[in-house]
Design an enzyme around this catalytic site. Sequence first.
Site, PDB file in Angstrom:
ATOM      1  N   HIS A   1       0.837  -1.202   0.000  1.00 45.07           N
ATOM      2  CA  HIS A   1       0.000   0.000   0.000  1.00 45.07           C
ATOM      3  C   HIS A   1       0.872   1.253   0.000  1.00 45.07           C
ATOM      4  O   HIS A   1       0.684   2.156  -0.828  1.00 45.07           O
ATOM      5  CB  HIS A   1      -0.912  -0.025   1.237  1.00 45.07           C
ATOM      6  CG  HIS A   1      -1.829   1.148   1.339  1.00 45.07           C
ATOM      7  ND1 HIS A   1      -3.163   1.068   1.028  1.00 45.07           N
ATOM      8  CD2 HIS A   1      -1.611   2.437   1.726  1.00 45.07           C
ATOM      9  CE1 HIS A   1      -3.733   2.252   1.209  1.00 45.07           C
ATOM     10  NE2 HIS A   1      -2.807   3.100   1.641  1.00 45.07           N
ATOM     11  N   GLU A   2       1.831   1.299   0.906  1.00 41.70           N
ATOM     12  CA  GLU A   2       2.687   2.484   1.017  1.00 41.70           C
ATOM     13  C   GLU A   2       3.659   2.596  -0.151  1.00 41.70           C
ATOM     14  O   GLU A   2       3.917   3.704  -0.650  1.00 41.70           O
ATOM     15  CB  GLU A   2       3.449   2.456   2.341  1.00 41.70           C
ATOM     16  CG  GLU A   2       2.572   2.616   3.573  1.00 41.70           C
ATOM     17  CD  GLU A   2       1.798   3.934   3.569  1.00 41.70           C
ATOM     18  OE1 GLU A   2       2.296   4.924   3.000  1.00 41.70           O
ATOM     19  OE2 GLU A   2       0.688   3.960   4.126  1.00 41.70           O
TER      20      GLU A   2
ATOM     21  N   HIS B   1       1.992   4.172  -3.068  1.00 39.31           N
ATOM     22  CA  HIS B   1       1.882   5.627  -2.922  1.00 39.31           C
ATOM     23  C   HIS B   1       3.161   6.287  -3.420  1.00 39.31           C
ATOM     24  O   HIS B   1       3.132   7.235  -4.215  1.00 39.31           O
ATOM     25  CB  HIS B   1       1.675   6.008  -1.451  1.00 39.31           C
ATOM     26  CG  HIS B   1       0.266   5.831  -0.962  1.00 39.31           C
ATOM     27  ND1 HIS B   1      -0.844   6.215  -1.674  1.00 39.31           N
ATOM     28  CD2 HIS B   1      -0.210   5.324   0.212  1.00 39.31           C
ATOM     29  CE1 HIS B   1      -1.937   5.946  -0.978  1.00 39.31           C
ATOM     30  NE2 HIS B   1      -1.579   5.405   0.170  1.00 39.31           N
TER      31      HIS B   1
END
Length: 227
Positions: A23-24, A27
């Site tokens: 997820h990170e 980003h």
Amino acid sequence: MSENEIAYYACSILSFVPAIVFHEVMHGYAAYRLGDPTAKRAGRLSLNPLKHIDPFGTVLMPLMLMIMNMPVFGYAKPVPYNPSYFKDPRKGDLIVGLAGPSANLVMAILGAVVYTAISYLVPSSVLVSNTVLFYFFTMFLPMFSLINLYLMFFNLLPIPPLDGSSIFAFFLPVKYLPKYYQVQRYAFPIFMVVAILLPYVLHVNPFGIYLDATAGNLFDLLFSAAR
């Protein structure tokens, strides 16, 4: 502690850590592709979990939720990015914000595909006779997909500083963007504490109802093709 309990905690950790790491990373990768080198310079495009651990969000909060038999989710250290590198800060912020939940959706689908494939290709007798494969199939894969769906839909809530709030930034006047980014950066731990305590104060869990209606139903759909 029983074998099932050990397997449950092991599967929870092995599901949760990749979910927040990817997820990170996504980003940061989205920001990097838009011209922002901040995450790359900080070493945050790495898949090494140690690069992303937040003491509260990655360790304490998931453990608390497991102990309370609540859906396991949390957060890693937010990946730094600088919207001033983007040609269009509002559009760039929207893309970066939605990149994380998109990664979780892809992983949830992957878990369901592997589960469905095993259900058709591996005989039940083999599953029962192999303890590791049995827990991988019956516990890890469903949990992996569900945790990713929880993270996706929770982060899509249009509430600062969650990823869904980037939709609002797309429509904000440019003069308000600096203040928005400041709030987004520091409000997350406070919001997560409120999200955990609110059900005990109201005796109703609005986040649980929301996740059941979204992540729960999509989970049922993804796994409906399994035998």
